[in-house]
Scaffold this active site. Structure first.
Site, PDB file in Angstrom:
ATOM      1  N   HIS A 213       0.821  -1.215   0.082  1.00 23.19           N
ATOM      2  CA  HIS A 213      -0.049  -0.036  -0.086  1.00 23.19           C
ATOM      3  C   HIS A 213       0.836   1.250   0.028  1.00 23.19           C
ATOM      4  CE1 HIS A 213      -3.714  -2.011   0.296  1.00 23.19           C
ATOM      5  NE2 HIS A 213      -3.588  -2.560   1.382  1.00 23.19           N
ATOM      6  N   ASP A 279       0.427  -5.363   5.488  1.00 19.99           N
ATOM      7  CA  ASP A 279      -0.613  -6.027   5.056  1.00 19.99           C
ATOM      8  C   ASP A 279      -0.677  -5.830   3.457  1.00 19.99           C
ATOM      9  OD1 ASP A 279      -1.294  -3.234   5.380  1.00 19.99           O
ATOM     10  OD2 ASP A 279      -3.388  -3.585   4.979  1.00 19.99           O
ATOM     11  N   GLU A 280      -1.629  -6.811   2.943  1.00 25.17           N
ATOM     12  CA  GLU A 280      -2.019  -6.962   1.644  1.00 25.17           C
ATOM     13  C   GLU A 280      -0.780  -6.657   0.671  1.00 25.17           C
ATOM     14  OE1 GLU A 280      -6.657  -6.121   2.039  1.00 25.17           O
ATOM     15  OE2 GLU A 280      -5.309  -4.314   1.639  1.00 25.17           O
ATOM     16  N   THR A 281       0.364  -7.188   0.817  1.00 27.52           N
ATOM     17  CA  THR A 281       1.507  -7.019  -0.127  1.00 27.52           C
ATOM     18  C   THR A 281       1.188  -8.007  -1.397  1.00 27.52           C
ATOM     19  OG1 THR A 281       2.549  -8.943   1.172  1.00 27.52           O
ATOM     20  CG2 THR A 281       3.110  -6.560   1.749  1.00 27.52           C
TER      21      THR A 281
END
Length: 622
Positions: A213, A279-281
């Site tokens: 992100h 998160d959310e890589t």
């Protein structure tokens, strides 16, 4: 009597105590200066209710006919309230306990003053950490006054941790290329907010995206070479900002850049914790590190860089917390995680599975359960789903001895969701994280929040907003994805998404339209009954309701013209709808500016301006 959170133990007794003009607020001599500040706030609450200001003094003893504030050592954050005909005694086990006892008395005063029923309360929290996580990076940056307002509200409901999600919305001294145009928080603002929160017994924990992100950082001319995927110059979309832009884990410059940001950011906070996010890589091992991922595995690739970031933070003696979604997806690396981390275990489904919470518990990691208030992508939070999610996640947290609850409020797709819609979910999360056994039906909770938070003696407001949330048939993120699919070749909507976006019937749209008009009328009637300090809240509710109605009407135009559905009905002709959306955006802008910096408001304005242009041309296009 409406109390939120509901105390762990409350005993009603015969009789009452009446607050008169000669009643005193007495601070025991052991009370520190901050208790005086809260005594002043208590006095203000009394004045608002009965138009009397009580004298405040300090003494070695209670003289009677008083509200007496004192401390006796006991379990951290616990307190007792004893109300009898002689007066009110609040005893805190520490400064925080006394503070929370005063908050409970303020709620009692809202319900009952000047005649207070005799009762005894003994109370303490179910969870050590009761947090709220607020996104200030996806397009909306609150003013410092709004952040103080948030701290006031959170502490009133006994929340003791606040985190602000930041990707690029802090004014890093050598990264103006990243934050210009975002109206970022400054170092001075954070220092002021940190001090303000501490006085409210709130720990302001820094939270910074350090791995995934990182769209705004990794699309700059200076740092795009550090992105896992090749960065191309293309128009901004809310979708692209969230979907990609993970940092290149094998480039030595990547860690140096993150370390430099941490060095500047960490000293601004008094907290001994730091949330590195991670998160959310999504893109890890999909571009420059594809070969390395094939060799080591994506899980190991993630873990190796995670450990490097952890090392950067630990040299400042901070306890590290991170979002747990990636390690739970690659469970083979769980055994190799440092055991002194705090795992932020999130799930936003209405009926979440407990497996991930159980897994982290069995790993021996400290964890917070992280539900959500369900406002992102929407003009009004989906309370049915959010309340169910919060209730279940807190229950799992209790079952697996989680250290805390961190209730989240995100701003996906430009943060179109307005501040006040999320406060309702924040209050419900606070009620459960203080008293995990609180188990009222949602309609009762709605009534209690309506009365306590908004002064709505009809107790109908939150129930109306819950009904409004059910009327969102074509929300903002659907509109954005439809539009991006229409004008950008690299953003596709699957057949399944199309079926989901346009699954409602003509009759459902008609009924939603009628219901929204009815709810708007009811909210306007209620607004005349509440105090003037709630006027901005009601403006936000009006704007949200009108926006939902127009978004639904837009869906019908799209079905008729863009999808060529011959059976489609219209609520407004396209040109009329364009005019109504423009007036709505004008009002939305005014409401936004009352609580927020300008930040990325222009993106929402320009997006709907493009939609209006499409509506005015539509009959020529088809």
């Amino acid at each position: 009597m409406v109390l939120l959170p509901m105390p762990q133990e409350i005993k009603n007794r015969d009789g009452d105590f009446t607050i008169f003009y000669d009643t005193k607020i007495i601070l025991d001599e052991s009370c520190v200066f901050d208790v005086l500040n809260e005594a002043l706030n208590l006095n203000q609450e009394i004045f608002k209710k009965i138009k009397i200001k009580l004298p405040i003094t300090k003494s070695f003893k209670n003289d009677g006919n008083s509200i007496y504030l004192n401390k006796i050592n006991g379990e951290k954050e616990s307190y007792e309230i004893d109300i009898s005909k002689e007066g009110i005694v609040i005893t805190g086990a520490d400064d925080a306990g006394l503070f929370y006892g005063i908050q409970t008395l303020k709620q009692i005063i809202r319900s009952s003053a000047p005649v207070i029923p005799n009762l005894y309360i003994k109370d303490k929290p179910s969870f050590k950490v009761r947090g709220f996580y607020h996104d200030i990076t996806r397009g909306k940056v609150p003013t410092l006054d709004t952040l103080k307002e948030l701290a006031d509200k959170a502490s009133f409901y006994k929340i003791n941790q606040l985190q602000l999600y930041i990707e690029h919305t802090f004014a890093f001294k050598n990264l103006s290329e990243m934050w210009l145009g975002a109206d970022p928080l400054t170092a001075e603002e954070i220092l002021i907010l940190d001090e303000y929160c501490r006085k409210k017994h709130i720990e302001l924990v820094p939270s910074l995206a350090t791995f995934g992100h990182l769209y705004t950082l990794l699309t700059t001319k200076s740092y795009r070479h550090l992105c896992e995927l090749e960065v191309k110059d293309k128009p901004f979309t809310w979708y692209d900002r969230m979907a990609h832009h993970t940092i290149d884990v094998s480039n030595e410059e990547s860690l140096k850049l993150i370390d430099k940001m941490l060095e500047e950011f960490i000293p601004l906070f008094s907290s001994d914790k730091f949330n590195i996010c991670c998160d959310e890589t999504f893109d890890i091992g999909e571009g420059k590190n594809k070969g390395l991922a094939e060799k080591l595995g994506k899980g190991q690739l993630y873990l190796d860089f995670l450990n490097k970031i952890i090392g950067c933070v630990k040299k400042y003696n901070k306890k590290v917390m991170f979002w747990g979604d990636i390690v739970l997806r690659h469970r083979e690396v769980l055994k190799d995680l440092p055991k002194d981390l705090i795992c932020l275990n999130w799930n936003y489904a209405p009926n979440p599975c407990e497996d991930n919470i159980k897994i982290i518990s069995e790993c021996g990691l400290e964890q917070y359960v992280c539900p959500g208030v369900g406002g992102w992508n929407l003009l009004m939070n989906i309370y049915d789903s959010a309340f169910s999610n919060i209730k279940n996640m807190v229950r799992y947290g209790k079952k697996y001895n989680a250290e805390g609850v961190l209730n989240t409020d995100w701003g996906d797709f430009g943060h179109i969701n307005l501040y006040q819609g999320s406060i309702i979910g924040m209050i419900y999360g606070a009620a459960l994280s203080w008293n995990a056994d609180y188990d009222e039906d949602f309609d009762i909770v709605d009534k209690n929040i309506s009365k306590l938070e908004y002064g709505d003696n009809t107790e109908n407001l939150v129930g109306l907003l819950r009904q409004l949330s059910r009327c969102q048939l074509f929300p903002h993120n659907y509109i954005a994805l439809w539009w991006y699919n229409k004008i950008f070749s690299d953003i596709e909507i699957t057949q399944m998404q199309k079926e989901e976006f346009f699954s409602q019937t003509n009759e459902q749209y008609k009924q939603a339209h009628i219901k929204i008009k009815e709810i708007l009328g009811d909210i306007m009637k209620l607004s005349q009954r509440v105090t003037v300090d709630k006027s901005i809240d009601f403006e936000e509710f009006y704007v949200s309701a009108r926006g939902i109605e127009l978004q639904n009407a837009l869906a019908l135009v799209i079905r008729k013209y863009d999808l060529n559905k011959e059976d489609s009905i219209l609520i407004y002709e396209p040109e009329e709808l364009a005019r109504l959306i423009e007036y709505w955006i004008y009002d939305y802008i005014k409401v936004w500016r009352k609580r927020n910096k300008e930040s990325e408001l222009y993106r929402i304005r320009d997006f709907y301006k493009e939609i209006c242009g499409y509506l005015r041309d539509i009959k020529n296009l088809y």
